[in-house]
Design a protein around this motif. Structure first.
Motif, PDB file in Angstrom:
ATOM      1  N   THR A   1     -19.610   2.298   6.139  1.00  0.00           N
ATOM      2  CA  THR A   1     -20.281   1.553   5.061  1.00  0.00           C
ATOM      3  C   THR A   1     -19.255   0.817   4.188  1.00  0.00           C
ATOM      4  O   THR A   1     -19.547  -0.265   3.684  1.00  0.00           O
ATOM      5  CB  THR A   1     -21.168   2.455   4.169  1.00  0.00           C
ATOM      6  N   HIS A   2     -18.058   1.379   4.060  1.00  0.00           N
ATOM      7  CA  HIS A   2     -17.001   0.646   3.338  1.00  0.00           C
ATOM      8  C   HIS A   2     -16.634  -0.626   4.104  1.00  0.00           C
ATOM      9  O   HIS A   2     -16.399  -1.673   3.500  1.00  0.00           O
ATOM     10  CB  HIS A   2     -15.753   1.516   3.160  1.00  0.00           C
ATOM     11  N   LEU A   3     -16.559  -0.521   5.420  1.00  0.00           N
ATOM     12  CA  LEU A   3     -16.248  -1.713   6.224  1.00  0.00           C
ATOM     13  C   LEU A   3     -17.335  -2.771   6.037  1.00  0.00           C
ATOM     14  O   LEU A   3     -17.042  -3.965   5.881  1.00  0.00           O
ATOM     15  CB  LEU A   3     -16.130  -1.352   7.711  1.00  0.00           C
TER      16      LEU A   3
ATOM     17  N   ALA B   1     -13.631   2.564  -5.966  1.00  0.00           N
ATOM     18  CA  ALA B   1     -13.765   3.918  -6.469  1.00  0.00           C
ATOM     19  C   ALA B   1     -14.805   4.654  -5.638  1.00  0.00           C
ATOM     20  O   ALA B   1     -15.895   4.146  -5.388  1.00  0.00           O
ATOM     21  CB  ALA B   1     -14.187   3.889  -7.934  1.00  0.00           C
ATOM     22  N   CYS B   2     -14.470   5.848  -5.155  1.00  0.00           N
ATOM     23  CA  CYS B   2     -15.400   6.612  -4.332  1.00  0.00           C
ATOM     24  C   CYS B   2     -14.987   8.077  -4.297  1.00  0.00           C
ATOM     25  O   CYS B   2     -13.812   8.394  -4.186  1.00  0.00           O
ATOM     26  CB  CYS B   2     -15.440   6.052  -2.904  1.00  0.00           C
ATOM     27  N   GLY B   3     -15.961   8.961  -4.409  1.00  0.00           N
ATOM     28  CA  GLY B   3     -15.670  10.390  -4.376  1.00  0.00           C
ATOM     29  C   GLY B   3     -16.157  11.073  -3.109  1.00  0.00           C
ATOM     30  O   GLY B   3     -16.202  12.296  -3.051  1.00  0.00           O
TER      31      GLY B   3
ATOM     32  N   THR C   1     -16.447  11.629   1.339  1.00  0.00           N
ATOM     33  CA  THR C   1     -15.494  12.035   2.378  1.00  0.00           C
ATOM     34  C   THR C   1     -15.417  10.943   3.453  1.00  0.00           C
ATOM     35  O   THR C   1     -16.428  10.355   3.816  1.00  0.00           O
ATOM     36  CB  THR C   1     -15.898  13.375   3.028  1.00  0.00           C
ATOM     37  N   HIS C   2     -14.204  10.691   3.918  1.00  0.00           N
ATOM     38  CA  HIS C   2     -13.941   9.581   4.843  1.00  0.00           C
ATOM     39  C   HIS C   2     -12.991  10.029   5.941  1.00  0.00           C
ATOM     40  O   HIS C   2     -12.259  11.004   5.765  1.00  0.00           O
ATOM     41  CB  HIS C   2     -13.280   8.419   4.089  1.00  0.00           C
ATOM     42  N   VAL C   3     -12.961   9.271   7.044  1.00  0.00           N
ATOM     43  CA  VAL C   3     -11.976   9.551   8.086  1.00  0.00           C
ATOM     44  C   VAL C   3     -10.627   8.949   7.675  1.00  0.00           C
ATOM     45  O   VAL C   3     -10.536   8.184   6.719  1.00  0.00           O
ATOM     46  CB  VAL C   3     -12.425   8.996   9.465  1.00  0.00           C
TER      47      VAL C   3
ATOM     48  N   PHE D   1     -19.663   7.599   9.332  1.00  0.00           N
ATOM     49  CA  PHE D   1     -20.651   6.646   8.801  1.00  0.00           C
ATOM     50  C   PHE D   1     -20.256   6.158   7.411  1.00  0.00           C
ATOM     51  O   PHE D   1     -20.388   4.984   7.080  1.00  0.00           O
ATOM     52  CB  PHE D   1     -22.041   7.287   8.714  1.00  0.00           C
ATOM     53  N   HIS D   2     -19.782   7.102   6.581  1.00  0.00           N
ATOM     54  CA  HIS D   2     -19.425   6.718   5.218  1.00  0.00           C
ATOM     55  C   HIS D   2     -18.316   5.662   5.246  1.00  0.00           C
ATOM     56  O   HIS D   2     -18.370   4.653   4.541  1.00  0.00           O
ATOM     57  CB  HIS D   2     -18.994   7.950   4.412  1.00  0.00           C
ATOM     58  N   THR D   3     -17.317   5.879   6.089  1.00  0.00           N
ATOM     59  CA  THR D   3     -16.224   4.914   6.194  1.00  0.00           C
ATOM     60  C   THR D   3     -16.746   3.582   6.728  1.00  0.00           C
ATOM     61  O   THR D   3     -16.318   2.505   6.281  1.00  0.00           O
ATOM     62  CB  THR D   3     -15.108   5.475   7.090  1.00  0.00           C
TER      63      THR D   3
END
Ligand SMILES: [Zn+2]
Length: 234
Positions: free
Chosen positions: A105-107, A198-200, A202-204, A101-103
């Motif tokens: 949101t970047h998309l 910039a992001c701290g 966790t991502h796939v 999900f976090h990744t």
């Protein structure tokens, strides 16, 4: 402080550690794969395994002072002693959903060219608020997300200096997990050819791993805010 193992190794599911402190706020370890709630991403849950087949269920993970990571036990459990060795094991299914999900949101940030002003990433949904007045089209967002997932973009972290970041303020978006400052370098998340910020969190490792995503809601939160809610299709 706790050595944050999830930062360089988001796919590690467990680690050996030692208990540094136990109080009503949680259990402090010297090192941990558990991600502490922050930047919109939910904290990890899981288990601390102790000698003698004992274990403690961890319901949440939060930040303490000065880089401490506090593992919050589910209520009603006997707590361990300071100095005990443990194996810290995250609930991987839950964490992997956070990473997907976090990744995603970047998309979404790459698809919608507006600043964000709110973000929530859980194992059941991701929610992102955009500072914008224009309407958003659900079918368009879903099609673009599906395209970026299918294109299988590589994802990597890049470190730059504080000075380099100051020269490029567009790299900081409010949706991102606030990058640690003052250590001389800042962590960037790069989705090859798609997004850099910039992001701290966790991502796939590749957008393909996000899988099928649907836009379940687009909501007008206020005159200047549009909320997008994502869920997994399967
Ligand atoms: Zn991120």
């Amino acid at each position: 402080m706790t050595e944050p193992l999830f930062r360089d190794a988001p796919y590690e599911r467990e680690n050996e550690a030692r208990i540094q402190r136990v109080d009503e706020r949680g259990i402090l370890l010297d090192r941990s794969v558990f991600y502490p709630r922050g930047g919109g991403q939910a904290g990890d849950a899981g288990r601390l395994e102790l000698a003698g087949a004992r274990s403690i269920e961890i319901a949440d993970t939060v930040k303490g002072e000065g880089g401490d990571i506090l593992h919050v036990p589910a209520p009603g459990q006997a707590l361990p002693a300071v100095g005990e060795p443990v194996v810290a094991r995250i609930d991987w299914d839950r964490r992997h959903r956070h990473m997907r999900f976090h990744t995603a949101t970047h998309l979404l940030c790459a698809i919608v060219p507006h600043p964000t002003n709110g973000c929530s990433i859980t194992s059941g949904y991701a929610r992102l608020d955009f500072d914008m007045v224009e309407p958003l089209d659900k079918a368009h967002l879903e099609a673009e997300l599906a395209r970026l997932v299918a294109e299988a973009h590589e994802i990597r972290t890049v470190w730059i200096t504080d000075e380099e970041l100051d020269a490029k303020p567009e790299l900081v978006r409010t949706m991102s997990v606030a990058p640690p400052r003052g250590v001389g370098r800042v962590r960037l998340l790069e989705i090859d050819g798609v997004d850099l910020q910039a992001c701290g969190g966790t991502h796939v490792a590749n957008t393909r791993e996000i899988g099928a995503i649907k836009v379940v809601k687009i909501e007008k939160k206020s005159a200047r805010s549009r909320r997008v809610v994502l869920e997994f299709s399967a």
